[in-house]
Motif scaffolding. Structure first.
Motif, PDB file in Angstrom:
ATOM      1  N   GLY A 180      30.125   1.556   5.922  1.00 37.73           N
ATOM      2  CA  GLY A 180      30.127   0.711   7.121  1.00 37.73           C
ATOM      3  C   GLY A 180      28.773   0.192   7.569  1.00 37.73           C
ATOM      4  O   GLY A 180      28.654  -0.342   8.677  1.00 37.73           O
ATOM      5  N   LYS A 181      27.769   0.363   6.725  1.00 36.06           N
ATOM      6  CA  LYS A 181      26.454  -0.167   7.083  1.00 36.06           C
ATOM      7  C   LYS A 181      26.327  -1.613   6.609  1.00 36.06           C
ATOM      8  O   LYS A 181      27.184  -2.118   5.883  1.00 36.06           O
ATOM      9  N   ALA A 182      25.243  -2.262   7.024  1.00 39.20           N
ATOM     10  CA  ALA A 182      24.946  -3.630   6.583  1.00 39.20           C
ATOM     11  C   ALA A 182      23.745  -3.555   5.646  1.00 39.20           C
ATOM     12  O   ALA A 182      22.605  -3.699   6.073  1.00 39.20           O
ATOM     13  N   PRO A 183      24.001  -3.313   4.343  1.00 43.09           N
ATOM     14  CA  PRO A 183      22.880  -3.188   3.407  1.00 43.09           C
ATOM     15  C   PRO A 183      22.227  -4.539   3.136  1.00 43.09           C
ATOM     16  O   PRO A 183      22.909  -5.546   3.029  1.00 43.09           O
ATOM     17  N   LEU A 184      20.913  -4.539   3.043  1.00 41.52           N
ATOM     18  CA  LEU A 184      20.150  -5.763   2.781  1.00 41.52           C
ATOM     19  C   LEU A 184      19.271  -5.441   1.573  1.00 41.52           C
ATOM     20  O   LEU A 184      18.291  -4.698   1.686  1.00 41.52           O
ATOM     21  N   VAL A 185      19.645  -5.973   0.421  1.00 48.20           N
ATOM     22  CA  VAL A 185      18.893  -5.677  -0.792  1.00 48.20           C
ATOM     23  C   VAL A 185      17.767  -6.691  -0.964  1.00 48.20           C
ATOM     24  O   VAL A 185      18.012  -7.887  -1.088  1.00 48.20           O
ATOM     25  N   MET A 186      16.548  -6.202  -0.947  1.00 48.00           N
ATOM     26  CA  MET A 186      15.391  -7.087  -1.129  1.00 48.00           C
ATOM     27  C   MET A 186      15.027  -7.186  -2.606  1.00 48.00           C
ATOM     28  O   MET A 186      15.206  -6.238  -3.358  1.00 48.00           O
ATOM     29  N   ASP A 187      14.504  -8.345  -3.000  1.00 52.15           N
ATOM     30  CA  ASP A 187      14.136  -8.569  -4.397  1.00 52.15           C
ATOM     31  C   ASP A 187      12.800  -7.947  -4.747  1.00 52.15           C
ATOM     32  O   ASP A 187      12.470  -7.759  -5.908  1.00 52.15           O
ATOM     33  N   ARG A 188      11.975  -7.723  -3.728  1.00 55.85           N
ATOM     34  CA  ARG A 188      10.646  -7.179  -4.013  1.00 55.85           C
ATOM     35  C   ARG A 188      10.136  -6.371  -2.826  1.00 55.85           C
ATOM     36  O   ARG A 188      10.650  -6.493  -1.724  1.00 55.85           O
ATOM     37  N   GLU A 189       9.139  -5.557  -3.102  1.00 54.63           N
ATOM     38  CA  GLU A 189       8.552  -4.739  -2.035  1.00 54.63           C
ATOM     39  C   GLU A 189       7.609  -5.603  -1.207  1.00 54.63           C
ATOM     40  O   GLU A 189       6.575  -6.056  -1.713  1.00 54.63           O
ATOM     41  N   VAL A 190       7.964  -5.831   0.049  1.00 53.32           N
ATOM     42  CA  VAL A 190       7.117  -6.598   0.970  1.00 53.32           C
ATOM     43  C   VAL A 190       6.734  -5.647   2.097  1.00 53.32           C
ATOM     44  O   VAL A 190       7.608  -4.988   2.664  1.00 53.32           O
ATOM     45  N   PRO A 191       5.432  -5.546   2.433  1.00 52.31           N
ATOM     46  CA  PRO A 191       5.037  -4.607   3.496  1.00 52.31           C
ATOM     47  C   PRO A 191       5.805  -4.872   4.795  1.00 52.31           C
ATOM     48  O   PRO A 191       5.840  -6.010   5.274  1.00 52.31           O
TER      49      PRO A 191
ATOM     50  N   GLN B 219      19.272 -13.107   4.529  1.00 47.52           N
ATOM     51  CA  GLN B 219      18.577 -11.828   4.741  1.00 47.52           C
ATOM     52  C   GLN B 219      17.856 -11.796   6.088  1.00 47.52           C
ATOM     53  O   GLN B 219      17.872 -10.786   6.782  1.00 47.52           O
ATOM     54  N   ILE B 220      17.241 -12.925   6.452  1.00 50.22           N
ATOM     55  CA  ILE B 220      16.559 -12.999   7.747  1.00 50.22           C
ATOM     56  C   ILE B 220      17.567 -12.725   8.869  1.00 50.22           C
ATOM     57  O   ILE B 220      17.338 -11.907   9.771  1.00 50.22           O
ATOM     58  N   ASP B 221      18.706 -13.395   8.785  1.00 46.87           N
ATOM     59  CA  ASP B 221      19.685 -13.261   9.866  1.00 46.87           C
ATOM     60  C   ASP B 221      20.342 -11.886   9.895  1.00 46.87           C
ATOM     61  O   ASP B 221      20.552 -11.314  10.966  1.00 46.87           O
ATOM     62  N   THR B 222      20.648 -11.354   8.706  1.00 48.04           N
ATOM     63  CA  THR B 222      21.215 -10.003   8.638  1.00 48.04           C
ATOM     64  C   THR B 222      20.247  -8.981   9.215  1.00 48.04           C
ATOM     65  O   THR B 222      20.649  -8.067   9.951  1.00 48.04           O
ATOM     66  N   ALA B 223      18.967  -9.139   8.878  1.00 48.54           N
ATOM     67  CA  ALA B 223      17.962  -8.191   9.360  1.00 48.54           C
ATOM     68  C   ALA B 223      17.918  -8.181  10.890  1.00 48.54           C
ATOM     69  O   ALA B 223      17.847  -7.124  11.514  1.00 48.54           O
ATOM     70  N   VAL B 224      17.979  -9.366  11.503  1.00 46.25           N
ATOM     71  CA  VAL B 224      17.878  -9.432  12.964  1.00 46.25           C
ATOM     72  C   VAL B 224      19.153  -8.961  13.648  1.00 46.25           C
ATOM     73  O   VAL B 224      19.113  -8.131  14.561  1.00 46.25           O
ATOM     74  N   THR B 225      20.304  -9.465  13.212  1.00 45.04           N
ATOM     75  CA  THR B 225      21.542  -9.132  13.933  1.00 45.04           C
ATOM     76  C   THR B 225      21.928  -7.667  13.773  1.00 45.04           C
ATOM     77  O   THR B 225      22.576  -7.106  14.660  1.00 45.04           O
ATOM     78  N   ASN B 226      21.542  -7.048  12.663  1.00 49.87           N
ATOM     79  CA  ASN B 226      21.913  -5.647  12.449  1.00 49.87           C
ATOM     80  C   ASN B 226      20.770  -4.683  12.727  1.00 49.87           C
ATOM     81  O   ASN B 226      20.942  -3.480  12.625  1.00 49.87           O
ATOM     82  N   GLY B 227      19.604  -5.248  13.043  1.00 48.54           N
ATOM     83  CA  GLY B 227      18.431  -4.418  13.329  1.00 48.54           C
ATOM     84  C   GLY B 227      17.993  -4.585  14.774  1.00 48.54           C
ATOM     85  O   GLY B 227      18.684  -4.143  15.690  1.00 48.54           O
TER      86      GLY B 227
END
Lengths: 317, 317
Positions: A180-191, B219-227
């Motif tokens: 039930g989470k909203a996973p966000l898979v990133m393509d690269r490591e960004v600080p 990803q930008i929108d998912t990050a904000v609405t779920n974070g």
């Protein structure tokens, strides 16, 4: 309990490392989703604090709805790392944000956890490429960064380290979606990943305004909670502008407000609004709301805002 | 109707200028708060669009609760500016964001509106010092910048122009508070006011990330609405960190995360965290939540989040 890496929907035993708000929050969340949870703590005295944090989280989780039969009583606590992970189908690590501490823990985890079981880190500021450096099985280590409190906020930012197997990343995303989470898979490591960067941008502009005497703490907070805040609970910055653009959507919005990027409306320099960037924004919004026209989106936004504003009022805000 | 400037709570007739989403949104809002509303439109053909926008707004307003006896039927529409403002107790102007257009309107308004009645502009990007330039009675002109949609969002940023009388500013704030808005009185004209600047900071960082291929629109929108989004509907960036700091509040937070201002977690350079800036932040948070300890604030935040998350779910987000 399964040996090795089960299917995401078959995970039964979850091991959470750490007794702080993040570690305890994860324990509460996985208890609420009906998992058997074992929490590993460094010192036996931490158990009481951990159970108290879990109890606090539980009252919120119950209001949102827990899996049938789920109970905070299913929580096992131990100081023995080998015992904690011996039967784990999934491990969520939330030990202190000190690289040497994390590296030492992953050196042990890689040896002690059942083969292939995913080892997931809650790290908010370290990179998995560094964390996994001393792990004998780095291919199954993944960053899964929650947003605080992890038992309520849906976001989990998932990022691979240099030596992580893409299968472990895909498995982790599927697992978090399943619970039930909203996973966000990133393509690269960004600080700072994505959410923290966006949060940091607003924070830095706020600090500049307060330092310059342009706004007070109270004004900054009032502006956000009564202005963009309630919308951002529903739609992100891109969709907000897409809907704000009316029938013309993001394309119209960029045409109208593109020039505002040159205005001194923030101390952050804007990037050049190239055709390529405009195209990504327009296509991205179309993909996010396929076939939904302005009227539908706008009505949905308003319905959501009414609900959010009512919920705020009921909670005494 | 009263002659001249009535007490804020005695305002009965409100005149709204403009038939766009902002002008129509204000008309709907003041109808819902039980006022007699006259809308001035440039062309008679705009009346239909205006009434349709008001009808859309009305369904949301009804869900939030309108004043007894309030009705969209109380809306009068005219193309005659003199007639529109003759009986006004308050004027809210939302004509196009073109300086020459606004200046010409205020030249007329200053002459036509009853003496002392406040003339309030919805401008989002112009300064009142410029708008009031040709107005024969600039002392009663004030910026009252709403957040879209003005009939739902509580924020109204109130700013004086160079020639505005401080009494007009104080009256405007009291009036908006009386009708249920969240007025934010700024001490000086800052480009983009406060909310738009903070929104712009996040938007620019998002554009940078999309341009650099670090994140997609989704990803930008998912990050904000779920974070951070759901929290910002309840507490602003300062209070979020104050609560995030646990028992130690903002002071602890600055100690722990102050060094993160040096991290490349946003493309916006951070200001120096001087003792003075730290003091303003800590005092500001204490003032915002006087006597409320971490447990109380944290429990309130969680209760709010549960409500917001449920409201989102019910609205189909």
């Amino acid at each position: 309990m399964t040996m090795g890496r089960p299917q995401p929907q078959d995970v039964s035993a979850v091991t959470c490392l750490g007794a702080g708000p993040i570690g305890a929050g994860w324990a509460a969340f996985f208890l609420a989703t009906g998992h058997d949870v074992t929490s590993w703590v460094l010192e036996a005295e931490e158990e009481e604090k951990l159970r108290s944090l879990v109890a606090t989280a539980w009252s919120s989780l119950e209001q949102l709805g827990t899996t049938e039969g789920a109970s905070p009583g299913q929580l096992h606590v131990t100081t023995d790392l080998a015992a904690a992970v011996a039967g784990a189908d999934f491990v969520q690590e939330s030990v202190p944000e000190i690289l040497e501490v994390k590296q030492a823990v992953y050196a042990d985890l890689g040896r002690l956890a059942p083969p292939d079981v995913v080892l997931c880190s809650s790290t908010s500021g370290l990179s998995m490429s560094d964390i996994q450096a001393l792990c004998p099985s780095p291919e199954r280590t993944v960053t899964g960064h929650p947003f605080n409190p992890p038992y309520l906020m849906p976001l989990v930012e998932i990022v691979a380290g240099r030596r992580t197997d893409p299968d472990a990343v895909a498995w982790t995303a599927e697992f978090f979606r399943h619970v039930g989470k909203a996973p966000l898979v990133m393509d690269r490591e960004v600080p700072g990943f994505i959410a923290t960067r966006l949060q940091e941008a607003i924070w830095r502009e706020a600090l500049h305004m307060i330092a310059a005497g342009e706004a007070t703490v109270e004004q900054i907070d009032t502006a956000v909670t009564n202005g963009p805040g309630p919308r951002w609970a529903l739609m992100g910055p891109c969709m907000v502008f897409h809907v704000g653009g009316g029938e013309g959507g993001m394309a119209y919005c960029l045409e109208q407000f593109g020039p505002a990027l040159k205005f001194p409306w923030s101390r952050l320099d804007a990037p050049e609004l190239t055709d390529d960037l405009a195209r990504r924004l327009i296509d991205g919004c179309d993909a996010a709301a396929p076939g939904e026209d302005f009227r539908t989106l706008s009505a949905k936004m308003n319905e959501g805002l009414v609900g959010v504003l009512k919920a705020r009022r009921e909670a005494g805000f």
